[in-house]
Design a protein around this motif. Sequence first.
Motif, mmCIF file in Angstrom:
data_model
loop_
_atom_site.group_PDB
_atom_site.id
_atom_site.type_symbol
_atom_site.label_atom_id
_atom_site.label_comp_id
_atom_site.label_asym_id
_atom_site.label_seq_id
_atom_site.Cartn_x
_atom_site.Cartn_y
_atom_site.Cartn_z
ATOM 1 N N ALA A 157 0.828 -1.200 0.000
ATOM 2 C CA ALA A 157 0.000 0.000 0.000
ATOM 3 C C ALA A 157 0.866 1.254 0.000
ATOM 4 N N PHE A 158 2.003 1.183 0.703
ATOM 5 C CA PHE A 158 2.900 2.328 0.767
ATOM 6 C C PHE A 158 3.454 2.664 -0.610
ATOM 7 N N VAL A 159 3.797 1.647 -1.378
ATOM 8 C CA VAL A 159 4.325 1.890 -2.723
ATOM 9 C C VAL A 159 3.289 2.617 -3.569
ATOM 10 N N ASP A 160 2.029 2.163 -3.490
ATOM 11 C CA ASP A 160 0.967 2.822 -4.254
ATOM 12 C C ASP A 160 0.777 4.265 -3.798
ATOM 13 N N ARG A 161 0.769 4.482 -2.479
ATOM 14 C CA ARG A 161 0.586 5.835 -1.963
ATOM 15 C C ARG A 161 1.777 6.716 -2.308
ATOM 16 N N ASN A 162 2.954 6.127 -2.304
ATOM 17 C CA ASN A 162 4.151 6.892 -2.633
ATOM 18 C C ASN A 162 4.103 7.394 -4.072
ATOM 19 N N VAL A 163 3.652 6.529 -4.980
ATOM 20 C CA VAL A 163 3.522 6.937 -6.381
ATOM 21 C C VAL A 163 2.516 8.077 -6.514
ATOM 22 N N MET A 164 1.398 7.943 -5.821
ATOM 23 C CA MET A 164 0.373 8.988 -5.890
ATOM 24 C C MET A 164 0.884 10.308 -5.298
ATOM 25 N N MET A 165 1.634 10.221 -4.189
ATOM 26 C CA MET A 165 2.154 11.434 -3.579
ATOM 27 C C MET A 165 3.183 12.102 -4.489
ATOM 28 N N ARG A 166 4.047 11.309 -5.113
ATOM 29 C CA ARG A 166 5.031 11.878 -6.032
ATOM 30 C C ARG A 166 4.337 12.586 -7.188
ATOM 31 N N ARG A 167 3.266 11.992 -7.670
ATOM 32 C CA ARG A 167 2.507 12.647 -8.735
ATOM 33 C C ARG A 167 1.911 13.957 -8.240
ATOM 34 N N ARG A 168 1.407 13.956 -6.994
ATOM 35 C CA ARG A 168 0.831 15.169 -6.432
ATOM 36 C C ARG A 168 1.893 16.263 -6.297
ATOM 37 N N VAL A 169 3.077 15.886 -5.813
ATOM 38 C CA VAL A 169 4.150 16.862 -5.641
ATOM 39 C C VAL A 169 4.579 17.426 -6.989
ATOM 40 N N LEU A 170 4.783 16.540 -7.958
ATOM 41 C CA LEU A 170 5.235 16.992 -9.269
ATOM 42 C C LEU A 170 4.171 17.828 -9.964
ATOM 43 N N SER A 171 2.900 17.468 -9.757
ATOM 44 C CA SER A 171 1.818 18.273 -10.323
ATOM 45 C C SER A 171 1.813 19.666 -9.714
ATOM 46 N N THR A 172 1.987 19.739 -8.392
ATOM 47 C CA THR A 172 2.046 21.035 -7.719
ATOM 48 C C THR A 172 3.235 21.847 -8.206
ATOM 49 N N PHE A 173 4.388 21.192 -8.292
ATOM 50 C CA PHE A 173 5.589 21.888 -8.737
ATOM 51 C C PHE A 173 5.436 22.377 -10.180
ATOM 52 N N GLY A 174 4.793 21.578 -11.019
ATOM 53 C CA GLY A 174 4.543 22.005 -12.396
ATOM 54 C C GLY A 174 3.663 23.235 -12.454
ATOM 55 N N ARG A 175 2.652 23.266 -11.587
ATOM 56 C CA ARG A 175 1.771 24.440 -11.546
ATOM 57 C C ARG A 175 2.539 25.676 -11.083
#
Length: 255
Positions: A68-86
């Motif tokens: 579950a941590f691996v899945d959440r980690n991927v989602m969090m990385r996407r969230r961070v990168l999406s925020t940084f892109g914005r």
Amino acid sequence: MSRKTAKIADKVILLSATLFLAGKAYNVPSKSFWDGLLNGRPFLLLAVLVVAGVFGAFTPFESWQRRAFVDRNVMMRRRVLSTFGRLLEISAKIEPSLDTGDLALHVWRKTRTLRHPVHGVLKRLSSYRMSSFPATRSFAPVRGTGAVGLCWQHDHEVKFDVAPLVERLTDQVKYEDFVARCGPESVMNLKWEEFQALKHRTALFVTPIRSGRNKFVGCVSVDASRGYEVLDRRELLEEMTNLGMAIGREDFECT
């Protein structure tokens, strides 16, 4: 369930099963106790033996949490990168354009140390920028020091335009006179040497990260060498706040 909770659950169940089997083997607390417990329940001993074997060999809760941590980690990385892109989109309006790697996003967590065992300091857990240059400088402020320390002290968003101070406070005498007139918070409670080391980042924005009990546990910061007027937008603080809420829900596990 956190990783720590999952490990504890596996160990508690394994320990309980082991104590059960050991108690039966040595008739503790008594043979009559075990005869009465297992009378008509021959499956009970076998079930506990299976539980001990499964939790000893496979640690199912920890394994489940790890996946579950691996899945959440991927989602969090996407969230961070999406925020940084914005944030990069917002900073693109700065003229002249910022250098590659200038804009930076940081995640901070309140941590106790040997030097600060009671109140702790803010430790930078991760930084995001488009290149490895300029290198991130070491900085672990206490409560009230720096923009992130002020966010901790006041427990709300902090915006700070350092550029006017850099232009006016060109030597230590002017700096100390300004602090005497305007108060230490006007320079983020920084000493002259600290101000000199950090003044190259003139556009500072910080939003708090709070726990499930609404307690300050860290913050998200964005900084750049210039462009405060462009970056000072509601959209930027909203992106940072949403990221901070996501990190708080995960208790920093995936940052």
